[in-house]
Design an enzyme around this catalytic site. Sequence first.
Site, mmCIF file in Angstrom:
data_model
loop_
_atom_site.group_PDB
_atom_site.id
_atom_site.type_symbol
_atom_site.label_atom_id
_atom_site.label_comp_id
_atom_site.label_asym_id
_atom_site.label_seq_id
_atom_site.Cartn_x
_atom_site.Cartn_y
_atom_site.Cartn_z
ATOM 1 N N HIS A 1 -9.094 0.770 5.675
ATOM 2 C CA HIS A 1 -7.659 0.949 6.081
ATOM 3 C C HIS A 1 -7.935 1.071 7.538
ATOM 4 C CE1 HIS A 1 -3.649 1.981 6.746
ATOM 5 N NE2 HIS A 1 -3.486 0.848 6.317
ATOM 6 N N LYS B 1 0.069 3.975 -0.453
ATOM 7 C CA LYS B 1 -0.784 5.350 0.757
ATOM 8 C C LYS B 1 -0.404 6.892 -0.159
ATOM 9 C CE LYS B 1 0.004 2.754 5.180
ATOM 10 N NZ LYS B 1 0.210 3.916 6.272
ATOM 11 N N GLY C 1 2.863 2.855 10.764
ATOM 12 C CA GLY C 1 3.657 3.644 10.240
ATOM 13 C C GLY C 1 4.071 4.310 12.375
ATOM 14 N N SER D 1 3.661 -2.305 10.490
ATOM 15 C CA SER D 1 4.258 -2.434 10.619
ATOM 16 C C SER D 1 5.373 -3.426 10.089
ATOM 17 C CB SER D 1 5.594 -1.614 12.426
ATOM 18 O OG SER D 1 4.721 -0.248 11.588
ATOM 19 N N ASN E 1 0.570 -0.940 -0.470
ATOM 20 C CA ASN E 1 0.378 -0.142 0.042
ATOM 21 C C ASN E 1 0.690 1.202 0.400
ATOM 22 O OD1 ASN E 1 -2.172 1.762 0.499
ATOM 23 N ND2 ASN E 1 -2.368 1.101 2.737
ATOM 24 N N GLU F 1 -4.329 -4.668 11.268
ATOM 25 C CA GLU F 1 -4.066 -3.985 11.052
ATOM 26 C C GLU F 1 -3.806 -2.988 12.592
ATOM 27 O OE1 GLU F 1 -2.185 -2.318 6.616
ATOM 28 O OE2 GLU F 1 -3.951 -1.671 7.077
ATOM 29 N N GLU G 1 -6.831 4.376 7.963
ATOM 30 C CA GLU G 1 -6.943 5.500 8.003
ATOM 31 C C GLU G 1 -8.005 6.671 7.197
ATOM 32 O OE1 GLU G 1 -2.303 4.634 7.104
ATOM 33 O OE2 GLU G 1 -2.804 5.216 5.742
#
Length: 248
Positions: free
Chosen positions: A95, A12, A171, A211, A10, A165, A97
């Site tokens: 996701h 991003k 991150g 990560s 991904n 995740e 985010e």
Amino acid sequence: MARTFFVGGNFKMNGSVESVKQIIDNLNKADLPSNVEVVIAPPAPYLGLAVATSKQKTVSVGAQNVFDKASGAYTGEISPDQVKDLGGKWTLTGHSERRTIIKESDEFIASKTKFALDQGLSVILCIGETLEERKADVTLDVCARQLDAVSKIVSDWTNIVVAYEPVWAIGTGLAATPDDAQETHKGIRAHLAKSIGQDQAEKVRILYGGSANGKNAPDFKDKADVDGFLVGGASLKPEFIDIIKSRL
């Protein structure tokens, strides 16, 4: 049972024409294992470029997000048909985010997942808990809620890959230990067995996505329910190939 090892990348909101070409050129030149399925998800403007330049048979291209409508007055959105028109075969949904920053609900994510499947895309469905939820020991409750929103409206999970995740590990450089990931993945599969049936649950690939990098990926090698990785920042670097080869 044997499930094909899967690595998703991904990108991003990162990249340019030059950098996307470079990432794909590295993949094209690499001696990738034939028994690993790879999906890269560049930003939407580079989907066509990625499809056109990717030469590896085991590498497919996907979108980072889709909408749950085919067309219309939905400024800024992208439809599954548009992804397919550019040659994409996959999309991410859910996701963290987008769940936490865009505030997408479980129900909306489920709707997008179903629509993408109905339109012929395969889906990497992302689930996971926040640090506060982990501290409250409700990790599996959160994952079950997010999965149930989809299983209520999707009965066939053949073209769904689940990516666990943990939000606190995305991150941050932090990662669940291989044992922690295995325990959570095992619980996710057990829950899926209750909601979509044992046979389907055994076939669904469950990826770890917190990560993961070239250094820690081999540590997950012997974990029975960790079927691969959804990689963020490391997918932009040469170590992405090391992750793809981490089961050799």
